[in-house]
Every structure is written in C-alpha cells, then in structure tokens.
Write an enzyme that holds these catalytic residues in place. Structure first.
Site, mmCIF file in Angstrom:
data_model
loop_
_atom_site.group_PDB
_atom_site.id
_atom_site.type_symbol
_atom_site.label_atom_id
_atom_site.label_comp_id
_atom_site.label_asym_id
_atom_site.label_seq_id
_atom_site.Cartn_x
_atom_site.Cartn_y
_atom_site.Cartn_z
ATOM 1 N N ARG A 101 0.841 -1.189 0.000
ATOM 2 C CA ARG A 101 0.000 0.000 0.000
ATOM 3 C C ARG A 101 0.885 1.250 0.000
ATOM 4 O O ARG A 101 1.940 1.270 0.656
ATOM 5 C CB ARG A 101 -0.855 -0.037 1.262
ATOM 6 C CG ARG A 101 -1.857 1.084 1.403
ATOM 7 C CD ARG A 101 -2.965 0.977 0.400
ATOM 8 N NE ARG A 101 -4.121 1.773 0.796
ATOM 9 C CZ ARG A 101 -5.106 2.060 -0.053
ATOM 10 N NH1 ARG A 101 -5.089 1.640 -1.313
ATOM 11 N NH2 ARG A 101 -6.144 2.763 0.345
ATOM 12 N N THR A 369 -9.822 -0.050 -10.162
ATOM 13 C CA THR A 369 -8.719 -0.794 -9.580
ATOM 14 C C THR A 369 -8.671 -2.046 -10.432
ATOM 15 O O THR A 369 -9.516 -2.218 -11.300
ATOM 16 C CB THR A 369 -9.078 -1.082 -8.107
ATOM 17 O OG1 THR A 369 -9.129 0.166 -7.441
ATOM 18 C CG2 THR A 369 -8.143 -2.006 -7.395
ATOM 19 N N THR A 387 -3.906 -0.802 -7.418
ATOM 20 C CA THR A 387 -4.718 0.341 -7.852
ATOM 21 C C THR A 387 -3.915 1.623 -7.920
ATOM 22 O O THR A 387 -2.866 1.757 -7.291
ATOM 23 C CB THR A 387 -5.890 0.550 -6.859
ATOM 24 O OG1 THR A 387 -6.782 1.539 -7.383
ATOM 25 C CG2 THR A 387 -5.421 1.005 -5.493
ATOM 26 N N ASP A 411 -7.900 8.224 0.030
ATOM 27 C CA ASP A 411 -8.499 7.178 0.874
ATOM 28 C C ASP A 411 -8.365 7.481 2.366
ATOM 29 O O ASP A 411 -8.906 6.766 3.198
ATOM 30 C CB ASP A 411 -7.880 5.811 0.567
ATOM 31 C CG ASP A 411 -8.535 5.154 -0.638
ATOM 32 O OD1 ASP A 411 -9.533 5.701 -1.145
ATOM 33 O OD2 ASP A 411 -8.048 4.099 -1.080
ATOM 34 N N SER A 440 -7.699 0.886 3.032
ATOM 35 C CA SER A 440 -8.143 0.352 1.742
ATOM 36 C C SER A 440 -9.325 -0.577 1.954
ATOM 37 O O SER A 440 -9.585 -1.037 3.073
ATOM 38 C CB SER A 440 -6.989 -0.442 1.120
ATOM 39 O OG SER A 440 -7.418 -1.112 -0.041
ATOM 40 N N GLY A 461 -13.513 -1.679 -7.045
ATOM 41 C CA GLY A 461 -14.814 -1.095 -6.699
ATOM 42 C C GLY A 461 -14.829 -0.358 -5.379
ATOM 43 O O GLY A 461 -15.880 -0.167 -4.779
HETATM 44 O O1 DON Z 1 -7.883 0.985 -1.725
HETATM 45 C C1 DON Z 1 -9.056 1.170 -1.992
HETATM 46 O O2 DON Z 1 -9.974 0.640 -1.409
HETATM 47 C C2 DON Z 1 -9.390 2.068 -3.167
HETATM 48 N N1 DON Z 1 -8.371 3.043 -3.374
HETATM 49 C C3 DON Z 1 -9.578 1.211 -4.350
HETATM 50 C C4 DON Z 1 -9.996 2.043 -5.514
HETATM 51 C C5 DON Z 1 -10.947 1.379 -6.349
HETATM 52 O O3 DON Z 1 -11.306 0.249 -6.197
HETATM 53 C C6 DON Z 1 -11.463 2.293 -7.383
HETATM 54 N N2 DON Z 1 -12.170 1.629 -8.306
HETATM 55 N N3 DON Z 1 -12.615 0.683 -8.421
#
Ligand code: DON
Length: 560
Positions: A101, A369, A387, A411, A440, A461
């Site tokens: 991450r 992602t 992502t 995030d 995340s 997602g």
């Molecule tokens: O880490 C996460 O949960 C988000 N940054 C993931 C981003 C994401 O899934 C965007 N689109 N689908």
C-alpha cells in the site's frame, strides 16, 4: 457435499461429451490442468500463463502479469500505485500477505485536506508501493530470474500491442477527463482521434522505466533516474514526495486475516486494508443463518446480507486504519461478537444505520482498480489487487517516465472530526499522518479447504469490493454455484451510510418481488445503474482449474 456430487457429474459429462462440455484453455472462461491466470487484459494474462509454462511459479506469474498490466491496462495496472497480494502456499507453509500500500509522504499533515476546494493531483499522490511489493514477493519465493519477469512488459511497451474494445473505451474516457494534463494526453493520446479496437499503443518511455527496473530491481524505480523524475514532477505542483520518501519506502509481509465459514478457511488482507476484517466479520454474522434453506434470492437472504454489510461497514468506519499507527480491536473477527450482531438483526425490519452510530456518510464508488488471480501446478495461489485509486490515478504521468502516479491520499479521512450523514468520514483511525498507509477496501481472497485453495477471487470497486467478494464466496459455498455462475450472478452492496442498499440492475429486474418485500421492511435503495465490481476468479476442481474473467468489464482467462 453437493459440490462434490456436481463435480462428479461434470466429470461424467466431460467423458461423454468432451468437445461439447469443455471450454478451451483460454477465453472469458477457461480450463487448465497445470495453471491459470485471469486478469482484465488478454496480453497480461498471456504473459503470466507463459511464465507458468516456462516453469515459473504463481509468484513469478503474478510479478510478470502485474508489470504487463501496467502497460496494457493503464487505468489501474501500475508502477505508481499500490496494493495487496495474498499468497496461499500449495503445500507446506503459511499464507502471507504482501502489503504494498502507498504511504503518506513525510511532509503530510493531518489537516492537509481539511480546507475547502479540491486538492491537486500532486498533493493526492502517496509514495508508490507496487514495485517494492512485487520485488518483495519475488525475493521471498520467486523461482525465475527477476529480469525475465519484467522483460515481457518492456516488450509490450516498446513494441506496442493491439488495443481491444475495453481498453479503447477506457483510454477514451480517461483522455476526455484529462484536459488539464498535457503529459497524459501526449503519452496516452492518439493524435488522430479516438482509440479504436485494433489500434496499436506504444509507450517508449514506459519501456525505458521498465528496463531500468528489469536491470536494477526495485532500486531502478526508487533510487536514481526514475526517483529523480518523480521528485521533479512533485516540484511542478504542490507534491510532497521526496527522494527520501522513495528511498525509504518498504513493502511489508503481514499475516492474513483468517476466518472460517461453514468448514472453509477464508484468507484475506489485514489492515491497512479493511477487506479481511470486514469480509470475515460479515461471514461470521451470516453463518448464524441457514442461507441455503432460505434461498439465494429470497427476501430473507437479501435482508440478512444487507444487515451484515451495514454492521461491518459501521465497524470499518469506527475502528479501522493502519495498524502500525492505531490499535485495532481483536473482537471484530470473533464468532461470539458476530453472534451478538446476528442477534441484533430484526427478521422483518431494516435497522436504520443511525441506530448503529451517528453522523457518518459515504460517497459514490467506481471500478478503477484491478484484480487478478493466479494458480500454478503445485496449487500455489496468488490473489492480487492493486490500484491507482481513481481511473488513471490523478491523471499525472511523471514527465519522461511514462507512468501514472496514484491519487491514493484520497483514501484517508480528509476532514478530522467532520463526519456528516451526507458527507465524509472523519473518525480518527484513518486520518492522515506521515508514513501512514491509508485505509483500503481491497480484498484479494483465497478460500481453502483441507489445506488446498478452492477459490481465488477479488475485485475493484472501492468500498463495494468487500461486498463483491462476499457475494462470490456465498454463491460458491452456500449455493454451490460453479465459478462462472458465482461471478455472473447479480450483486448487492450496503456500506452503512448512505443508508441505502444498492443492487445491480439485473438483480432489480430479476428479483423485483423480493426487493418489494425488503422495501416493506424498511430498506431504502439507491438507483444504481452500473455494474458492481470486476471479479476475475479461479475455481479449483479435482481435475484442474476453472478460470473465469468477469464479463462486466472485459477480461481473459489463460490456462494450460
Ligand atoms: O484501496 C481502496 O480501497 C481504493 N483506493 C480502491 C480504488 C478502487 O477500487 C477504485 N475503483 N474501483
């Protein structure tokens, strides 16, 4: 178990009608006896499959596929982002998560996003983790030389590859939103109009960056010319990432969250992802109900699913953040705690999210992602989600280096203490701090039985990710759906606030009567028009592997 009976039946059918019953070893669905890679992009899945064929293991194939996706699926495949890799051993040994991450730069402050106005793409960039993460996984248990795993991506970037429909759509959508990002338009634009299937995408600067990584390992990215390019890019705006941030970034090995569900073992990532804790918490709650008897699409099943989701996402907001910075209570994945949650679900009435806690609201999600699943001939399975956060991250391509930076700082909880019902979450565990990883929802998952992987799955997602995985796992374990059906079946989502159930249009169309019952119980619905997630999945049968690409977006299963 009914599954075994069905598998036996399938085997009989295969013997009687081999040509009719078997799918090929590649396509949106595929079968393989020795290995399988399923990702959103055909060339990337093929790169991974070829690595397996050459004697590489699932970790080698994961590294090669991840680098290839950085070339062939630039909206989410990446060098400049981060993610989580769950490794489930084929034989002895313990499952492990590689946490790569992004981190907040050393210059980040708790209130840096608290002011009005939209933060810049520069300020939103976290210190990238992908290249260190892939290198850590490879150093731990890779079999083939590192360079051999990066070179296929170099070739794809240098020589180019044919764009397919899904990529053309993705690039055109990204370009339409990148008016203020000239480097993005130069690198990923097409001089004479829109991208179409069959066009060739060539990325020479990305090839150069990848070549440095191939030759120098992760230091080729975190130190030297590429690091200098990133730092120079930061100076073009109000970016915070310094040479020191890059040089000191570390990927981490972590113990996965482990739960059990009706005799199966569930492995998924721990904080700083909320994926594993929330998934296991929801499964523990649902184990208290006889879902199989209730039926997959009955109001009772949909009701308890929504209620389990609501409760787990409330705990997510209340407790979860980077465990290196905040203490995470252990009871969240405990079966006794789940029983108290299950007991708090009224059978015929939706709990108002307000009843669980006050003043938290959550914004909309998208699919930008990417998840892919890999398994090799020894049953070593890798479930990987990574992502850039938004589609193409912040649209910021590092000048001259050909790759995109993430906007993952989004995030973090942006406004400390400001947790409104219709705004954002401002609870303490996920506030910005230097060096901290933002929370995340990524949830690369392996379901195992008797020490062997039986399902490898995950999804993009954002907050919907965990619920997409939940749907696939329930479809498989409670409802005996084969992988194709488990992935195709319509999905639902509830994330506590806004207090709305969101369902895919297919669920609305096919199960309208059940949803009416839910409405009468007090559930409110969002008018979601899009699909939910993109779960590229592998199922394991006694005679081999079944790869299913999620057809919601695109994708390719390549087995052998
Ligand atoms: O880490 C996460 O949960 C988000 N940054 C993931 C981003 C994401 O899934 C965007 N689109 N689908």
């Amino acid at each position: 178990m009914r599954n075994r009976f069905l598998t036996g039946l399938a085997l009989v059918l295969l013997c009687v009608w081999p040509a009719a019953a078997r799918v090929g070893d590649a396509g949106p669905s595929a079968e393989g006896r020795q290995g399988m890679v399923v990702s959103v992009s055909r060339p990337a899945s093929e790169v991974g499959r070829d690595v397996l064929r050459r004697g590489g293991n699932a970790i080698d194939a994961t590294v090669a596929t991840a680098f290839a996706l950085a070339v062939t699926w630039p909206e989410a495949g990446n060098l400049g982002g981060g993610g989580f890799m769950l490794i489930y051993p084929g034989g002895k040994g313990e499952p492990v998560v590689v946490d790569y991450r992004e981190t907040a730069p050393a210059g980040a402050t708790r209130d840096m996003f608290a002011g009005p106005g939209k933060p810049s793409a520069y300020a939103m960039a976290g210190v990238p983790g992908t290249v260190r993460g892939l290198a850590l996984a490879h150093a731990r248990a890779g079999r083939l030389p590192w360079k051999d795993l990066v070179m296929p991506a170099v070739t794809l970037a240098a020589d180019g590859f044919a764009v397919d429909e899904a990529l053309a759509r993705s690039l055109n959508r990204g370009l339409a939103r990148a008016k203020d990002f000239p480097e993005f338009r130069r690198v990923l634009g097409k001089p004479d109009g829109d991208w179409k299937a069959g066009d060739r995408l060539v990325q020479p600067e990305l090839a150069d960056t990848l070549r440095l990584i191939a030759n120098r390992g992760a230091d080729g990215f975190y130190k030297g010319a590429v690091a200098d390019q990133i730092v120079a890019e930061m100076k073009r705006g109000d970016g915070l990432i310094t040479a020191e941030d890059l040089a000191s970034y570390q990927a981490k090995e972590r113990k996965p969250v482990h739960g059990t569900y009706r005799g199966y073992d569930i492995y998924a990532p721990p904080p700083p992802s909320s994926g594993g804790v929330c998934l296991v918490e929801m499964l523990n709650v649902l184990e208290n109900f006889d879902l199989r008897k209730q039926g997959r699409w009955s109001p009772d099943t949909l009701h308890v699913m929504a209620e389990a989701m609501r409760r787990a996402y409330c705990d997510r907001a209340r407790y979860l953040g980077d465990a290196d910075f905040v203490a995470i209570p252990e009871h969240l994945t405990d079966k006794k705690y789940a029983k108290t949650l299950a007991d708090s679900i009224a059978p015929e009435r939706a709990t108002a999210s307000e009843e669980l806690a006050k003043d938290i609201a959550i914004t909309d999600e998208s699919e930008h992602t990417t998840h892919f699943s890999v398994i090799d001939r020894d049953g070593l399975a890798v479930s990987n989600t990574y992502t850039l956060e938004d589609s193409f991250g912040g649209k910021l391509i590092v000048h001259g280096a050909g790759f995109l930076l993430n906007n993952e700082m989004g995030d973090f909880n942006p406004r400390p203490g400001k947790t409104t019902r219709t705004g954002q979450i401002g609870t303490p565990p996920n506030q910005v701090a230097p060096g901290k990883r933002m929370l995340s929802s990524m949830c690369p998952t392996v379901v195992a039985r008797d020490g062997r992987a039986v399902l490898v799955t995950g999804s993009p997602g954002s907050r919907t990710i965990i619920n997409t995985v939940l749907c696939v796992v329930l479809n498989t374990i409670d409802f005996d759906m084969p992988p194709r059906e488990a992935v195709d079946a319509p999905r639902m989502h509830h994330q506590w606030f806004p207090d709305r159930v969101s369902v895919e249009p297919a669920l609305r169309d096919r199960h309208a009567a059940a949803l009416e019952v839910l409405r009468a119980r007090g559930h409110k619905f969002s008018d979601r028009r899009e699909s939910q997630g993109d779960a590229h999945t592998i199922g394991v049968r006694p005679d081999g592997y079944v790869g299913v690409a999620d057809r919601r977006l695109s994708g390719w299963a390549a087995g052998y």
